[in-house]
Design an enzyme around this catalytic site. Structure first.
Site, PDB file in Angstrom:
ATOM      1  N   GLU A 178      -9.456  51.139  31.101  1.00 17.50           N
ATOM      2  CA  GLU A 178     -10.502  50.233  30.895  1.00 17.50           C
ATOM      3  C   GLU A 178     -11.925  50.703  31.458  1.00 17.50           C
ATOM      4  O   GLU A 178     -12.925  50.145  31.644  1.00 17.50           O
ATOM      5  CB  GLU A 178     -10.130  48.870  31.748  1.00 17.50           C
ATOM      6  CG  GLU A 178     -10.036  48.975  33.418  1.00 17.50           C
ATOM      7  CD  GLU A 178      -9.687  47.570  33.789  1.00 17.50           C
ATOM      8  OE1 GLU A 178     -10.370  46.554  33.824  1.00 17.50           O
ATOM      9  OE2 GLU A 178      -8.445  47.528  34.334  1.00 17.50           O
ATOM     10  N   CYS A 238      -6.109  45.715  33.519  1.00 21.55           N
ATOM     11  CA  CYS A 238      -5.107  46.654  34.310  1.00 21.55           C
ATOM     12  C   CYS A 238      -3.651  46.519  33.761  1.00 21.55           C
ATOM     13  O   CYS A 238      -2.692  47.230  34.251  1.00 21.55           O
ATOM     14  CB  CYS A 238      -5.098  46.316  35.804  1.00 21.55           C
ATOM     15  SG  CYS A 238      -6.777  46.469  36.629  1.00 21.55           S
ATOM     16  N   HIS A 247       0.789  45.073  41.109  1.00 21.95           N
ATOM     17  CA  HIS A 247      -0.485  45.663  40.671  1.00 21.95           C
ATOM     18  C   HIS A 247      -1.436  45.561  41.982  1.00 21.95           C
ATOM     19  O   HIS A 247      -1.517  44.499  42.813  1.00 21.95           O
ATOM     20  CB  HIS A 247      -1.354  44.761  39.725  1.00 21.95           C
ATOM     21  CG  HIS A 247      -2.620  45.200  39.465  1.00 21.95           C
ATOM     22  ND1 HIS A 247      -3.076  46.498  39.022  1.00 21.95           N
ATOM     23  CD2 HIS A 247      -3.884  44.584  39.593  1.00 21.95           C
ATOM     24  CE1 HIS A 247      -4.604  46.417  39.376  1.00 21.95           C
ATOM     25  NE2 HIS A 247      -4.890  45.188  39.477  1.00 21.95           N
TER      26      HIS A 247
END
Ligand code: CAA
Length: 390
Positions: free
Chosen positions: A79, A111, A233
Site C-alpha cells: 500500500e 494490509c 495483523h
C-alpha cells in the site's frame, strides 16, 4: 494435495529509531510507547531503499534454496507502491533474473493485500500443482511527524514461495471474510502520509476480526481451542494482544484459562516490536517471529492467521506447521539483521524521514546508505533506477 509455504525471506531496513527517544522528544511518557502501544523501535528506510528494494531483498532470500526457474508468478502486495501503473513485481522480477514466462502483478487492499496474494497463489497452485508462486509483501508505514500514528511507523518486506511442497507450513484455503466500506485509515494519491482515525480503526479491526472469525468457524467447524497459536495483523504489538483477548471472549467456548492467552501470541510479537508496522507483511512477520522463536516447538501445531486491511477487509484462516520446519528458516540471519542495525539520533531520524525524491523529473542520484543487496540508485526523467550492491 498439500499447499502452503515452501520458503520465507525477510528484510527490514538497517537503520532504526528508539521509541524511548521519540517519546522524550514528543514529551510523552516512554512507557506509553513501550508498554501501552508495545513498540521498542521503528525501522527507518534511507532514501535509497523503497518497497521494491526491500521486497527484492526479502525475495532473494526466499528463492535462495528453491528452484527459481519453476516460479511462474510474482505477486507483489503493497500500500506504498512506487507507481500507479507499473507493478513493483516487474522490477523485482528483473533484479532476481526470474523467467520471462513468469506473470507479474501488484495487489492492493491496505494490509490485507498480502493475504489476498496468498489465497490467489493457493488457487493458482490448485489449478497447476507444478506452479511455484513468489508472494512479496513490502511496505513503508509512514505517518506524519508529531501525529498519534508516528510511534506505530515502520518498514520492511516479507517474501514467501508458495507451492505444493509446503515444507514450512501447510495452509488451509478455507477462510472467513468480512468487508465493509469504512474510512478508518486511507492515503489519497496526492499524499505521502497516511490519514487515520486511530481509535475508530481499532474498533473496526476488532469488528472485522469477530465477523471474519464467524465466517471461518462456519466454513471449517473449528473452535477457538482447535488452534495452538494465533498470528494477527500487527499495526503495533498491543493490538495483537487486544485482538486475542477480544476473540477469546467473543468465542466464549474455550476451556483455557485467560492467563494462558499470552503464551498463544507472545512469540509472534518479537519482530514487530523491533521493526514497527509492515502493513501488508505484518501478519506474516508475526508468523515468522513465531516460527523462528527458539522457545517454541511448533511441529504439527495449528496456527491461526488474521489479516486486517483498513477500509476494510478482514480475513481469518489457518495452517499447520510441518515436521522439519526449522531447517528451512534462516533464523540466525534474521537475528543478525535486526541486531546489527544502526541506531539513529533524533535529528538523523527527522532528516531521513523528511528526505524526498524529486517529483519534477529532474535527475537525482541518492547518497549511498547501508542497504541490502539492492538499492535505489536514483531517479531520472521520472524513472526509478535500481541497482545491485553486490
Ligand atoms: N504507560 C503505559 N501505558 C500507557 C501510558 C503509560 N504512561 N499512557 C497511555 N498508555 C496506554 C493507553 O492506556 C492505551 O492503552 P489501551 O488502548 O489498552 O487503553 C495505549 O497506551 C495507547 O494510548 P492512547 O489510546 O491514548 O494512544 P493514542 O491516542 O496516542 O493513539 C493509536 C494510539 C490509536 C494506536 C495511534 O498510534 C494510531 O492512530 N496509530 C495508527 C493507526 C493504527 O495503527 N490503527 C490500528 C488499527 S488499523 C490497522 O490495523 C491497519 C493498519 O495497519 C494501520
Amino acid at each position: 494435495m498439500k499447499t502452503g509455504i515452501e520458503s520465507i525471506g525477510f528484510y527490514s531496513p538497517q537503520y532504526c529509531f528508539d521509541l524511548r527517544k521519540l517519546a522524550a522528544e514528543r514529551g510523552v511518557d516512554g512507557d506509553k510507547y513501550i508498554h501501552g502501544i508495545g513498540q521498542s523501535y521503528m525501522a527507518v528506510p534511507p532514501i535509497d531503499e523503497d518497497v521494491v528494494t526491500m521486497g527484492a531483498n526479502a525475495a532473494r532470500e526466499a528463492i535462495e534454496k528453491v528452484d527459481a526457474s519453476a516460479i511462474d508468478a510474482v505477486i507483489f502486495a503493497t500500500e506504498s507502491g512506487v507507481d500507479q501503473s507499473k507493478s513493483g513485481a516487474v522490477y523485482i522480477h528483473r533484479l532476481l533474473n526470474l523467467p520471462s514466462t513468469c506473470k507479474v502483478v501488484e495487489m492492493k487492499q491496505a494490509c490485507a493485500a498480502g493475504t489476498m496474494g496468498v489465497l490467489s497463489a493457493l488457487g493458482m497452485i490448485a489449478l497447476n500443482p507444478k506452479s511455484k508462486i513468489l508472494l512479496i509483501a513490502s511496505d513503508i508505514a509512514r505517518y506524519g511527524l508529531n501525529t498519534a500514528g508516528e510511534p506505530t511507523s515502520g518498514a520492511g518486506a516479507i517474501a514467501m514461495v508458495l507451492s505444493a511442497n509446503p515444507v514450512i507450513m501447510e495452509l488451509d484455503y478455507r477462510h472467513g471474510t468480512y468487508a465493509a466500506d469504512v474510512m478508518d485509515f486511507w492515503r489519497p494519491n496526492y499524499m505521502d502520509e497516511a490519514l487515520v482515525d486511530g481509535k475508530y480503526s481499532i474498533r473496526v479491526y476488532l469488528k472485522a476480526l469477530t465477523e471474519a472469525w464467524k465466517d471461518y468457524a462456519r466454513s471449517t467447524d473449528r473452535t477457538f481451542d482447535d488452534h495452538d497459536r494465533f498470528c494477527y495483523h500487527l499495526p503495533f504489538t498491543r493490538m495483537g494482544i487486544k485482538a486475542h483477548s477480544y476473540l477469546y471472549k467473543h468465542c466464549g467456548d474455550s476451556v483455557l484459562d485467560e492467563a494462558s492467552l499470552p503464551a498463544q501470541v507472545d512469540a509472534s510479537l518479537r519482530y514487530n516490536r523491533l521493526t514497527g508496522n509492515l502493513y501488508t507483511g505484518s501478519a506474516y512477520v508475526a508468523l515468522l517471529s513465531l516460527l523462528e522463536s527458539p522457545d517454541e516447538q511448533l511441529a504439527g501445531k495449528r496456527v491461526a492467521l488474521f489479516s486486517y486491511g483498513s477500509g476494510c477487509l478482514g480475513i481469518f484462516y489457518s495452517g499447520v506447521v510441518q515436521a522439519d520446519y526449522r531447517q528451512y528458516l534462516p533464523a540466525n540471519q534474521h537475528k543478525t539483521m535486526l541486531e546489527q542495525r544502526s541506531e539513529l539520533g533524533y535529528e538523523q531520524y527527522v532528516s531521513m524521514y523528511s528526505t524526498r525524491l524529486p517529483i519534477d523529473g529532474s535527475e537525482f542520484m541518492a547518497n549511498k546508505h547501508r542497504t541490502g543487496h539492492y538499492r535505489l540508485a536514483g531517479v531520472c526523467a521520472h524513472k526509478r533506477i535500481y541497482e545491485s550492491t553486490n
